[in-house]
Design a protein around this motif. Sequence first.
Motif, PDB file in Angstrom:
ATOM      1  N   ARG A  59      42.134  41.362  32.992  1.00  0.00           N
ATOM      2  CA  ARG A  59      41.772  41.751  31.633  1.00  0.00           C
ATOM      3  C   ARG A  59      41.282  40.545  30.830  1.00  0.00           C
ATOM      4  O   ARG A  59      41.783  39.435  30.983  1.00  0.00           O
ATOM      5  CB  ARG A  59      42.967  42.389  30.918  1.00  0.00           C
ATOM      6  CG  ARG A  59      43.436  43.697  31.558  1.00  0.00           C
ATOM      7  CD  ARG A  59      44.500  44.366  30.708  1.00  0.00           C
ATOM      8  NE  ARG A  59      44.969  45.608  31.300  1.00  0.00           N
ATOM      9  CZ  ARG A  59      44.361  46.780  31.177  1.00  0.00           C
ATOM     10  NH1 ARG A  59      43.236  46.861  30.483  1.00  0.00           N
ATOM     11  NH2 ARG A  59      44.856  47.873  31.739  1.00  0.00           N
TER      12      ARG A  59
ATOM     13  N   GLY B 241      34.315  40.095  30.906  1.00  0.00           N
ATOM     14  CA  GLY B 241      34.738  41.490  30.793  1.00  0.00           C
ATOM     15  C   GLY B 241      36.029  41.739  31.555  1.00  0.00           C
ATOM     16  O   GLY B 241      36.961  40.951  31.483  1.00  0.00           O
ATOM     17  N   GLU B 242      36.068  42.815  32.321  1.00  0.00           N
ATOM     18  CA  GLU B 242      37.235  43.131  33.134  1.00  0.00           C
ATOM     19  C   GLU B 242      36.817  43.295  34.589  1.00  0.00           C
ATOM     20  O   GLU B 242      35.805  43.932  34.890  1.00  0.00           O
ATOM     21  CB  GLU B 242      37.928  44.404  32.641  1.00  0.00           C
ATOM     22  CG  GLU B 242      38.561  44.250  31.265  1.00  0.00           C
ATOM     23  CD  GLU B 242      39.547  45.348  30.955  1.00  0.00           C
ATOM     24  OE1 GLU B 242      39.746  46.240  31.804  1.00  0.00           O
ATOM     25  OE2 GLU B 242      40.141  45.312  29.864  1.00  0.00           O
TER      26      GLU B 242
ATOM     27  N   ASP C  53      33.257  44.616  38.937  1.00  0.00           N
ATOM     28  CA  ASP C  53      33.406  44.579  37.484  1.00  0.00           C
ATOM     29  C   ASP C  53      33.428  46.004  36.950  1.00  0.00           C
ATOM     30  O   ASP C  53      33.068  46.959  37.662  1.00  0.00           O
ATOM     31  CB  ASP C  53      32.265  43.795  36.846  1.00  0.00           C
ATOM     32  CG  ASP C  53      30.926  44.511  37.044  1.00  0.00           C
ATOM     33  OD1 ASP C  53      30.440  45.126  36.079  1.00  0.00           O
ATOM     34  OD2 ASP C  53      30.383  44.470  38.172  1.00  0.00           O
ATOM     35  N   ASP C  54      33.852  46.163  35.700  1.00  0.00           N
ATOM     36  CA  ASP C  54      33.927  47.515  35.121  1.00  0.00           C
ATOM     37  C   ASP C  54      32.656  47.906  34.385  1.00  0.00           C
ATOM     38  O   ASP C  54      32.598  48.959  33.744  1.00  0.00           O
ATOM     39  CB  ASP C  54      35.135  47.631  34.185  1.00  0.00           C
ATOM     40  CG  ASP C  54      34.982  46.786  32.931  1.00  0.00           C
ATOM     41  OD1 ASP C  54      34.069  45.938  32.871  1.00  0.00           O
ATOM     42  OD2 ASP C  54      35.794  46.966  32.003  1.00  0.00           O
ATOM     43  N   GLY C  55      31.616  47.042  34.452  1.00  0.00           N
ATOM     44  CA  GLY C  55      30.336  47.356  33.827  1.00  0.00           C
ATOM     45  C   GLY C  55      30.265  47.076  32.346  1.00  0.00           C
ATOM     46  O   GLY C  55      29.253  47.361  31.702  1.00  0.00           O
ATOM     47  N   SER C  56      31.339  46.497  31.758  1.00  0.00           N
ATOM     48  CA  SER C  56      31.367  46.289  30.304  1.00  0.00           C
ATOM     49  C   SER C  56      30.816  44.932  29.875  1.00  0.00           C
ATOM     50  O   SER C  56      30.648  44.687  28.682  1.00  0.00           O
ATOM     51  CB  SER C  56      32.804  46.428  29.783  1.00  0.00           C
ATOM     52  OG  SER C  56      33.630  45.393  30.301  1.00  0.00           O
ATOM     53  N   SER C  57      30.554  44.037  30.834  1.00  0.00           N
ATOM     54  CA  SER C  57      30.095  42.694  30.468  1.00  0.00           C
ATOM     55  C   SER C  57      28.755  42.405  31.119  1.00  0.00           C
ATOM     56  O   SER C  57      28.187  43.243  31.840  1.00  0.00           O
ATOM     57  CB  SER C  57      31.115  41.651  30.913  1.00  0.00           C
ATOM     58  OG  SER C  57      31.040  41.447  32.318  1.00  0.00           O
ATOM     59  N   ASN C  58      28.265  41.192  30.902  1.00  0.00           N
ATOM     60  CA  ASN C  58      26.993  40.778  31.478  1.00  0.00           C
ATOM     61  C   ASN C  58      27.163  40.058  32.809  1.00  0.00           C
ATOM     62  O   ASN C  58      26.273  39.329  33.246  1.00  0.00           O
ATOM     63  CB  ASN C  58      26.235  39.891  30.497  1.00  0.00           C
ATOM     64  CG  ASN C  58      25.614  40.702  29.375  1.00  0.00           C
ATOM     65  OD1 ASN C  58      25.323  41.890  29.536  1.00  0.00           O
ATOM     66  ND2 ASN C  58      25.434  40.083  28.219  1.00  0.00           N
TER      67      ASN C  58
END
Length: 255
Positions: free
Chosen positions: A160, A173-174, A193-198
Amino acid sequence: MKLLRSLFLLLLVLVLIGVVVAWTLPADLALRWLKPNLGPLQLSGVSGTVWQGRASSAVAFGTPLGALDWSVQKSPLLLRRVVARVGLGGGALVLDGDVTRDADGSVLVQNTTFALPAEIAAPALDIPALKLHGRIEGRIDEARLANGWVSGARGSARWREAAVSGQAEASLGELLADFASQPDGSIAGTVKDDGSSNLEVAGQFVISSGQFSATARLVARNGDMQVAEALRYVGEPQPDGSSLLKISGQLFKLF
């Protein structure tokens, strides 16, 4: 007959005394007997009873873990099984779960949650230019330890608020991981990755015979320059602009 009755009553009294002593056996006294069997685990500040107690300090492989609480069920002992609920807190590692030691000496861990700072995993990743931030949380659904190795393991983990700092800084991200035992006795898993970051992450890892190896492809999404700069210090640059991370080592390098 009178003598036999007296002997029977004496035996009954001794059994009752033994039950009372066992029921209220102080944990610190039991620890003196069990200490040779604890291996790398050292406990101090022990209080309570052998059935429900607490150690104010637990140390494993020389690493302080915090306070250890336990609660042992009594009835399974009749079948030579030790069933306990164990909790660890107050230190870097937080853990809570069910532990069963069967008559054959194997240990079953179930329904266990854990959490630790990401920086503890830094020695395994071996990226000296970057400092890891965030917290790793996970769950072990089931795992059995027998003859010094783990089998039947299933679980997951989540890094996290993953981030790095040092010669480069980036928010990641996560990151998610799943793992399970394989037919050959190894433990294999995937990381993504969870797709929330770059940062795009796709990888896999294997743990076998006390060794681990992992590979992961890392890509900066949406032209993120901070992430791209951080990837310069992670793994091997690839022609397509991604980075290939390869790590391996001993499992207990974490300790």
